[in-house]
Design a protein around this motif. Structure first.
Motif, mmCIF file in Angstrom:
data_model
loop_
_atom_site.group_PDB
_atom_site.id
_atom_site.type_symbol
_atom_site.label_atom_id
_atom_site.label_comp_id
_atom_site.label_asym_id
_atom_site.label_seq_id
_atom_site.Cartn_x
_atom_site.Cartn_y
_atom_site.Cartn_z
ATOM 1 N N ARG B 6 0.845 -1.184 0.000
ATOM 2 C CA ARG B 6 0.000 0.000 0.000
ATOM 3 C C ARG B 6 0.884 1.239 0.000
ATOM 4 N N VAL B 7 0.604 2.167 -0.910
ATOM 5 C CA VAL B 7 1.330 3.436 -0.896
ATOM 6 C C VAL B 7 0.320 4.568 -0.987
ATOM 7 N N LYS B 8 0.669 5.675 -0.373
ATOM 8 C CA LYS B 8 -0.196 6.836 -0.418
ATOM 9 C C LYS B 8 0.630 8.020 -0.921
ATOM 10 N N VAL B 9 0.339 8.418 -2.127
ATOM 11 C CA VAL B 9 1.034 9.533 -2.760
ATOM 12 C C VAL B 9 -0.038 10.535 -3.177
ATOM 13 N N PRO B 10 0.153 11.821 -2.918
ATOM 14 C CA PRO B 10 -0.858 12.779 -3.375
ATOM 15 C C PRO B 10 -0.952 12.752 -4.904
ATOM 16 N N LYS B 11 -2.186 12.736 -5.445
ATOM 17 C CA LYS B 11 -2.342 12.656 -6.901
ATOM 18 C C LYS B 11 -1.871 13.936 -7.556
ATOM 19 N N ILE B 46 13.575 -11.472 6.130
ATOM 20 C CA ILE B 46 13.050 -10.117 6.294
ATOM 21 C C ILE B 46 13.185 -9.361 4.978
ATOM 22 N N LEU B 47 12.461 -8.277 4.890
ATOM 23 C CA LEU B 47 12.703 -7.340 3.796
ATOM 24 C C LEU B 47 13.947 -6.571 4.206
ATOM 25 N N ASN B 48 14.997 -6.648 3.425
ATOM 26 C CA ASN B 48 16.211 -5.976 3.860
ATOM 27 C C ASN B 48 16.455 -4.660 3.138
ATOM 28 N N ASN B 49 15.697 -4.395 2.105
ATOM 29 C CA ASN B 49 15.946 -3.168 1.366
ATOM 30 C C ASN B 49 14.654 -2.573 0.821
ATOM 31 N N PHE B 50 14.602 -1.257 0.873
ATOM 32 C CA PHE B 50 13.449 -0.540 0.349
ATOM 33 C C PHE B 50 13.978 0.608 -0.500
ATOM 34 N N LYS B 51 13.459 0.717 -1.725
ATOM 35 C CA LYS B 51 13.963 1.744 -2.640
ATOM 36 C C LYS B 51 12.800 2.479 -3.282
ATOM 37 N N VAL B 52 12.942 3.763 -3.398
ATOM 38 C CA VAL B 52 11.929 4.544 -4.099
ATOM 39 C C VAL B 52 12.620 5.340 -5.191
ATOM 40 N N THR B 53 12.106 5.230 -6.409
ATOM 41 C CA THR B 53 12.641 6.070 -7.489
ATOM 42 C C THR B 53 11.529 6.967 -8.004
ATOM 43 N N PHE B 54 11.934 8.113 -8.479
ATOM 44 C CA PHE B 54 10.985 9.048 -9.076
ATOM 45 C C PHE B 54 11.480 9.364 -10.473
ATOM 46 N N ASN B 55 10.711 8.985 -11.467
ATOM 47 C CA ASN B 55 11.136 9.091 -12.869
ATOM 48 C C ASN B 55 12.505 8.450 -13.070
ATOM 49 N N GLY B 56 12.735 7.316 -12.386
ATOM 50 C CA GLY B 56 13.973 6.572 -12.582
ATOM 51 C C GLY B 56 15.099 6.960 -11.653
ATOM 52 N N ALA B 57 15.026 8.122 -11.011
ATOM 53 C CA ALA B 57 16.106 8.564 -10.127
ATOM 54 C C ALA B 57 15.758 8.221 -8.684
ATOM 55 N N ALA B 58 16.742 7.708 -7.946
ATOM 56 C CA ALA B 58 16.477 7.322 -6.557
ATOM 57 C C ALA B 58 16.153 8.552 -5.725
ATOM 58 N N VAL B 59 15.066 8.479 -4.941
ATOM 59 C CA VAL B 59 14.732 9.590 -4.060
ATOM 60 C C VAL B 59 14.731 9.177 -2.592
ATOM 61 N N PHE B 60 14.583 7.893 -2.349
ATOM 62 C CA PHE B 60 14.558 7.444 -0.963
ATOM 63 C C PHE B 60 14.972 5.988 -0.920
ATOM 64 N N PHE B 88 8.160 1.961 -6.176
ATOM 65 C CA PHE B 88 8.539 1.499 -4.845
ATOM 66 C C PHE B 88 8.934 0.034 -4.951
ATOM 67 N N THR B 89 10.078 -0.340 -4.396
ATOM 68 C CA THR B 89 10.526 -1.729 -4.453
ATOM 69 C C THR B 89 11.040 -2.190 -3.095
ATOM 70 N N TRP B 90 10.505 -3.316 -2.651
ATOM 71 C CA TRP B 90 10.988 -3.943 -1.424
ATOM 72 C C TRP B 90 11.680 -5.249 -1.823
ATOM 73 N N THR B 91 12.832 -5.525 -1.235
ATOM 74 C CA THR B 91 13.549 -6.762 -1.542
ATOM 75 C C THR B 91 13.687 -7.579 -0.261
ATOM 76 N N ASP B 92 13.413 -8.883 -0.334
ATOM 77 C CA ASP B 92 13.579 -9.700 0.870
ATOM 78 C C ASP B 92 14.824 -10.570 0.775
ATOM 79 N N ASP B 93 15.086 -11.327 1.848
ATOM 80 C CA ASP B 93 16.330 -12.081 1.949
ATOM 81 C C ASP B 93 16.497 -13.118 0.857
ATOM 82 N N THR B 100 5.429 -1.577 -6.489
ATOM 83 C CA THR B 100 4.207 -0.912 -6.902
ATOM 84 C C THR B 100 4.610 0.480 -7.379
ATOM 85 N N SER B 101 3.679 1.157 -8.039
ATOM 86 C CA SER B 101 4.019 2.492 -8.514
ATOM 87 C C SER B 101 2.832 3.424 -8.330
ATOM 88 N N ALA B 102 3.119 4.710 -8.368
ATOM 89 C CA ALA B 102 2.058 5.705 -8.214
ATOM 90 C C ALA B 102 2.445 6.960 -8.974
#
Lengths: 293, 107
Positions: B6-11, B46-60, B88-93, B100-102
């Motif tokens: 689940r992600v919540k991004v302002p439209k 566990i999920l060991n990594n979480f990555k967020v990109t915006f238009n392909g560039a990492a933001v978080f 948004f990408t989560w990676t597990d062990d 998912t994307s928004a």
């Protein structure tokens, strides 16, 4: 007399295993009476049943915030998953839930004209086929087996918890309706049995439900605040469980805590107790999936 | 039917706005320290990594460790500069990923 028993229980529980699990609350209140009135949360009973209050009231503020925010509520992914299952055809019938009931939030109630809104507030009901009370979980499985010709969900599976949460959620904010206390009511026999269960001492600690949840609700037991043990927020996401759990899982936990042998999921004993609890919590707002400690 | 992240991004957002992005993902986050019924340790998952990109560039991004609770909730702020798509990408062990994307429109 009661204090003495509780103290004895506390000594027995040196490790503190039991009491942590006996409470749904947080640590915000130290008063020995019910927490202060707060009409905005809907956690209070109505005029019919004014002394009832939901475990929401004694949860700490951060837990309440998580409960209230539909996005942050960790029970919601399960509900979302169930919303997907709602539309998926299952079993030999090729029917989905939506085939008969329409969209889950459809006010018209689809082809059957049974909107899901309000349904969750009225269970347990009498199952005409078995003559016994039936709760939301068992009704879902009855539909799956009887109408969809699909395999029933396992009682405590993610699918079942999510689907129960999804159905109950449609009634959020509506008061729990139960008239089982009326001798004329069709569920009165079950109510009577549930009441006997509630006041029956059991287990090695020789405690009944009422010793914690009636006599000592809102009192501190070790570091925990006892709740009234209301059922309006189930299925509830508990941090201890790290997932949502059914009311019957909660019953089993309580029974184990007082060193008594738990009954099975969906057993007659628990269905009767659920019927009685719904009556005790009549007028409280349905709030599923709730978040508790 | 798996549980979706689940992600919540302002439209929509105004240029220069500080926006709050919330994410919640369902995962058991087995720490590797717990013993199962057989007395043996339950392997870590566990999920060991979480990555967020915006238009392909990492933001978080975040590395997660065993102390992170089950069903991790992660929220962050960023300044809205232009329209685009979050991934948004989560990676597990085991190397499995959930994503998912928004979309967000900036005016």
């Amino acid at each position: 007399m009661m204090k003495k028993q509780l103290n004895a229980a506390i000594v027995l529980l040196g490790a503190g295993l039991l009491l942590a699990a006996c409470s749904d609350g947080g640590m915000t209140t130290t008063s020995s009476s019910a927490p202060a009135d707060d009409t905005t949360t809907g956690a209070n009973g109505t005029s019919d049943n004014p002394d009832a209050w939901s475990g929401y009231k004694t949860a700490i503020a951060t837990t309440q915030a998580m409960n209230d925010d539909e996005f942050e509520n960790p029970g919601m992914p399960y509900v979302d998953q169930a919303a997907g299952i709602w539309d998926e055809p299952a079993g030999a019938s090729g029917l989905s839930c939506a085939s008969c009931h329409g969209a889950v939030d459809d006010a018209a109630g689809g082809a059957l004209r049974i909107p899901m809104k309000g349904v969750g507030a009225t269970f347990p009901r009498l199952d005409a086929d078995s003559g016994k009370p039936i709760n939301v979980e068992l009704q879902i499985n009855k539909c799956r087996v009887g109408q969809q010709y699909a395999s029933p969900f396992k009682y405590e599976s993610d699918e079942m918890l999510g689907m129960t949460g999804l159905v109950r959620k449609q009634s959020n904010g509506m008061p729990v309706i139960s008239t089982a206390g009326d001798p004329e009511d069709e569920l009165h026999t079950a109510w009577q049995a549930g009441k006997e269960f509630y006041y029956q001492r059991r287990g090695k600690l020789d405690m009944a439900c009422k010793h914690c949840h009636e006599d000592n609700a809102a009192n501190i037991i070790r570091a925990e605040t006892l709740s009234q043990g209301q059922s309006n927020g189930f299925p509830t996401y508990r941090f201890k469980w790290q997932k949502p759990g059914s009311l019957h899982r909660r019953f089993r936990g309580c029974n184990k805590n007082i060193r008594s042998t738990p009954y099975g999921y969906g057993s007659d004993e628990y269905l009767n107790l659920e019927t009685y609890l719904a009556w005790r919590g009549r007028g409280l707002q349905v709030a599923a999936p709730a978040v508790r400690k | 039917m798996a549980k979706k992240p689940r992600v919540k991004v302002p439209k929509t957002a105004a240029k220069g706005d500080m926006i709050n992005i919330k994410t919640l993902v369902s995962h058991k986050m087995e720490t590797g320290n717990r013993k199962g019924k057989d007395g043996k340790k339950v392997p870590r998952m566990i999920l060991n990594n979480f990555k967020v990109t915006f238009n392909g560039a990492a933001v978080f991004g975040a590395d997660m460790h065993p102390a992170v609770s089950a069903n991790p909730y992660i929220a962050f702020f960023m300044k809205a500069e232009k329209s685009g798509t979050f991934n948004f990408t989560w990676t597990d062990d085991s190397g499995k990923t959930m994503s998912t994307s928004a979309d967000m429109a900036v005016s």
